[in-house]
Design a protein around this motif. Structure first.
Motif, PDB file in Angstrom:
ATOM      1  N   LYS A   1       8.958   1.130  -4.639  1.00 44.44           N
ATOM      2  CA  LYS A   1       7.515   1.046  -4.757  1.00 44.44           C
ATOM      3  C   LYS A   1       6.995  -0.322  -5.192  1.00 44.44           C
ATOM      4  N   CYS A   2       7.859  -1.320  -5.304  1.00 43.56           N
ATOM      5  CA  CYS A   2       7.418  -2.646  -5.754  1.00 43.56           C
ATOM      6  C   CYS A   2       8.111  -3.711  -4.936  1.00 43.56           C
ATOM      7  N   PHE A   3       7.394  -4.773  -4.588  1.00 43.06           N
ATOM      8  CA  PHE A   3       7.989  -5.762  -3.697  1.00 43.06           C
ATOM      9  C   PHE A   3       9.148  -6.505  -4.342  1.00 43.06           C
ATOM     10  N   LEU A   4       9.234  -6.560  -5.675  1.00 37.91           N
ATOM     11  CA  LEU A   4      10.399  -7.169  -6.307  1.00 37.91           C
ATOM     12  C   LEU A   4      11.668  -6.422  -5.923  1.00 37.91           C
ATOM     13  N   GLY A   5      11.549  -5.121  -5.734  1.00 37.89           N
ATOM     14  CA  GLY A   5      12.689  -4.343  -5.278  1.00 37.89           C
ATOM     15  C   GLY A   5      12.781  -4.312  -3.768  1.00 37.89           C
ATOM     16  N   THR A   6      11.656  -4.053  -3.107  1.00 34.71           N
ATOM     17  CA  THR A   6      11.669  -3.919  -1.656  1.00 34.71           C
ATOM     18  C   THR A   6      12.123  -5.193  -0.964  1.00 34.71           C
ATOM     19  N   SER A   7      11.818  -6.340  -1.543  1.00 38.23           N
ATOM     20  CA  SER A   7      12.213  -7.602  -0.923  1.00 38.23           C
ATOM     21  C   SER A   7      13.727  -7.768  -0.877  1.00 38.23           C
ATOM     22  N   GLN A   8      14.444  -6.974  -1.670  1.00 39.14           N
ATOM     23  CA  GLN A   8      15.898  -7.049  -1.676  1.00 39.14           C
ATOM     24  C   GLN A   8      16.542  -6.214  -0.570  1.00 39.14           C
ATOM     25  N   LEU A   9      15.819  -5.238  -0.047  1.00 38.73           N
ATOM     26  CA  LEU A   9      16.390  -4.352   0.962  1.00 38.73           C
ATOM     27  C   LEU A   9      16.763  -5.132   2.226  1.00 38.73           C
ATOM     28  N   LEU A  10      17.811  -4.704   2.852  1.00 38.80           N
ATOM     29  CA  LEU A  10      18.319  -5.409   4.024  1.00 38.80           C
ATOM     30  C   LEU A  10      17.908  -4.731   5.324  1.00 38.80           C
TER      31      LEU A  10
ATOM     32  N   LEU B   1       0.807  -1.219   0.000  1.00 39.90           N
ATOM     33  CA  LEU B   1       0.000   0.000   0.000  1.00 39.90           C
ATOM     34  C   LEU B   1       0.841   1.270   0.000  1.00 39.90           C
ATOM     35  N   ARG B   2       2.089   1.164   0.433  1.00 38.78           N
ATOM     36  CA  ARG B   2       2.912   2.359   0.581  1.00 38.78           C
ATOM     37  C   ARG B   2       4.346   2.056   0.139  1.00 38.78           C
ATOM     38  N   PRO B   3       5.034   3.059  -0.377  1.00 38.53           N
ATOM     39  CA  PRO B   3       6.437   2.866  -0.747  1.00 38.53           C
ATOM     40  C   PRO B   3       7.295   2.626   0.495  1.00 38.53           C
ATOM     41  N   GLU B   4       8.363   1.907   0.319  1.00 35.99           N
ATOM     42  CA  GLU B   4       9.326   1.670   1.393  1.00 35.99           C
ATOM     43  C   GLU B   4      10.474   2.663   1.252  1.00 35.99           C
ATOM     44  N   ARG B   5      10.770   3.414   2.311  1.00 34.57           N
ATOM     45  CA  ARG B   5      11.887   4.343   2.262  1.00 34.57           C
ATOM     46  C   ARG B   5      13.184   3.566   2.065  1.00 34.57           C
ATOM     47  N   SER B   6      13.965   3.958   1.077  1.00 35.20           N
ATOM     48  CA  SER B   6      15.119   3.133   0.712  1.00 35.20           C
ATOM     49  C   SER B   6      16.417   3.899   0.507  1.00 35.20           C
ATOM     50  N   LEU B   7      16.374   5.212   0.433  1.00 31.88           N
ATOM     51  CA  LEU B   7      17.569   5.995   0.120  1.00 31.88           C
ATOM     52  C   LEU B   7      18.701   5.694   1.100  1.00 31.88           C
TER      53      LEU B   7
ATOM     54  N   LEU C   1      29.471  -6.157 -10.603  1.00 33.30           N
ATOM     55  CA  LEU C   1      28.677  -6.500  -9.423  1.00 33.30           C
ATOM     56  C   LEU C   1      29.471  -6.219  -8.155  1.00 33.30           C
ATOM     57  N   MET C   2      28.866  -5.440  -7.259  1.00 33.78           N
ATOM     58  CA  MET C   2      29.529  -5.062  -6.011  1.00 33.78           C
ATOM     59  C   MET C   2      28.484  -4.576  -5.014  1.00 33.78           C
ATOM     60  N   PRO C   3      28.814  -4.500  -3.720  1.00 33.17           N
ATOM     61  CA  PRO C   3      27.851  -3.982  -2.735  1.00 33.17           C
ATOM     62  C   PRO C   3      27.497  -2.533  -3.024  1.00 33.17           C
ATOM     63  N   ARG C   4      26.231  -2.194  -2.837  1.00 31.69           N
ATOM     64  CA  ARG C   4      25.742  -0.854  -3.108  1.00 31.69           C
ATOM     65  C   ARG C   4      24.630  -0.485  -2.139  1.00 31.69           C
ATOM     66  N   VAL C   5      24.327   0.813  -2.078  1.00 34.71           N
ATOM     67  CA  VAL C   5      23.153   1.285  -1.336  1.00 34.71           C
ATOM     68  C   VAL C   5      22.154   1.826  -2.350  1.00 34.71           C
ATOM     69  N   CYS C   6      20.898   1.930  -1.940  1.00 34.29           N
ATOM     70  CA  CYS C   6      19.850   2.367  -2.856  1.00 34.29           C
ATOM     71  C   CYS C   6      19.951   3.874  -3.109  1.00 34.29           C
ATOM     72  N   PRO C   7      19.886   4.301  -4.381  1.00 34.10           N
ATOM     73  CA  PRO C   7      19.937   5.731  -4.695  1.00 34.10           C
ATOM     74  C   PRO C   7      18.570   6.398  -4.746  1.00 34.10           C
ATOM     75  N   ASN C   8      17.497   5.614  -4.623  1.00 31.16           N
ATOM     76  CA  ASN C   8      16.142   6.166  -4.747  1.00 31.16           C
ATOM     77  C   ASN C   8      15.574   6.540  -3.384  1.00 31.16           C
ATOM     78  N   ALA C   9      14.699   7.535  -3.382  1.00 33.91           N
ATOM     79  CA  ALA C   9      14.065   7.952  -2.127  1.00 33.91           C
ATOM     80  C   ALA C   9      13.211   6.834  -1.549  1.00 33.91           C
ATOM     81  N   SER C  10      12.539   6.077  -2.420  1.00 26.82           N
ATOM     82  CA  SER C  10      11.680   4.994  -1.953  1.00 26.82           C
ATOM     83  C   SER C  10      11.602   3.902  -2.997  1.00 26.82           C
TER      84      SER C  10
END
Length: 280
Positions: free
Chosen positions: A254-263, A196-202, A243-252
């Motif tokens: 918005k899709c579980f395919l991406g959000t499920s990757q967040l640590l 229902l809501r974006p996940e903050r990811s920046l 391929l290397m470790p990275r942090v998310c550059p986006n503010a949020s």
């Protein structure tokens, strides 16, 4: 190394005309379809050569891919490669299913989506039941629309209990969901509120671009479908160096395919569990 890879080629058309989809009834030229076919075949050939790694592959096309023979051929071939742990595809399940008899069903899974404006719940559920009877691993999803509780209930009632059903909140939507709608959708899919809501990811660590990445029809690699920067190309000899470790550059996200990757968050952990359920 085990890599999770999302493939999205040049295909951007669908045989359905769902009102919430920008790819509904889009028709592509023969030239573009030929280009897409060559790209899918090239990708499958490349995976066949990558015997030193293990792969989990999900086809996430814009539109419907399994009505095209080259996607069915690719799924069949990839399911038999020893380095492919799992190969999956998102599909509206409108294609024929005889080709599945040639697949390795221990490695194939289908993320099917029911669209009530295009097919009846009875017909869709019958095909799901047929496939489950053959041993096909699949899940059933729907776009959850405010006011569409009856469509969701009709499908859940017809599915076997062991078939996981997932609901993604319509984006954008004409009105918010009521508390009752959220509660009833959540009884079917406990992870629904997380859509229902974006996940903050920046700035948060994310394995996309390290052990998970996307590939387009040209072989260009991106971290995920939501970060457009190209980080490499699988058809170059040094693709692993991308391929290397990275942090998310986006503010949020918005899709579980991406959000499920967040640590390191409860939401991400829950969505990772949801992702695993979709493959069985």
């Amino acid at each position: 190394m085990t890599y999770s890879l999302l493939y999205r080629g040049f295909l951007s058309s669908c045989n359905y005309s769902c009102g919430y989809c920008p790819f509904a009834k889009r028709i592509e030229s023969r030239a573009r379809l030929h280009r897409d076919r060559q790209s899918v075949e090239r990708f499958a050939n490349w995976i066949a050569e990558q015997t030193s790694d293990q792969w989990k592959i999900l086809f996430t096309p814009w539109g419907e891919a399994l009505t095209r023979s080259w996607y069915r051929t690719a799924l069949t071939r990839l399911s038999h490669l020893p380095q492919v742990q799992r190969v999956s595809a998102q599909t509206n399940l409108s294609c024929g299913v005889r080709w599945i008899n040639d697949c390795n069903l221990e490695r194939l899974s289908l993320w099917t989506t029911f669209h009530p404006s295009e097919v009846s719940a009875v017909a869709f559920a019958a095909k799901v039941i047929e496939l489950r009877g053959q041993g096909v691993q699949l899940s059933v999803g729907m776009v959850a629309i405010p006011g569409a509780l009856s469509d969701v209930d009709a499908m859940r009632d017809r599915l076997p209990p062991d078939v996981n059903m997932w609901l993604n909140a319509q984006q954008p939507r004409r009105r918010p969901f009521t508390e009752d709608e959220v509660a009833r959708f959540s009884r079917i899919d406990p992870y629904f509120p997380l859509t229902l809501r974006p996940e903050r990811s920046l700035g948060r660590p994310c394995p996309t671009g390290e052990v998970s990445f996307t590939v387009d029809g040209d072989g260009d690699m991106r971290r995920c479908h939501f970060v457009d920067s190209v980080i490499g190309n699988i058809y170059t000899p040094n693709w692993r160096a991308s391929l290397m470790p990275r942090v998310c550059p986006n503010a949020s996200c918005k899709c579980f395919l991406g959000t499920s990757q967040l640590l390191s968050t409860n939401s991400a952990s829950a969505l990772s569990n949801r992702l695993a359920l979709l493959e069985h």
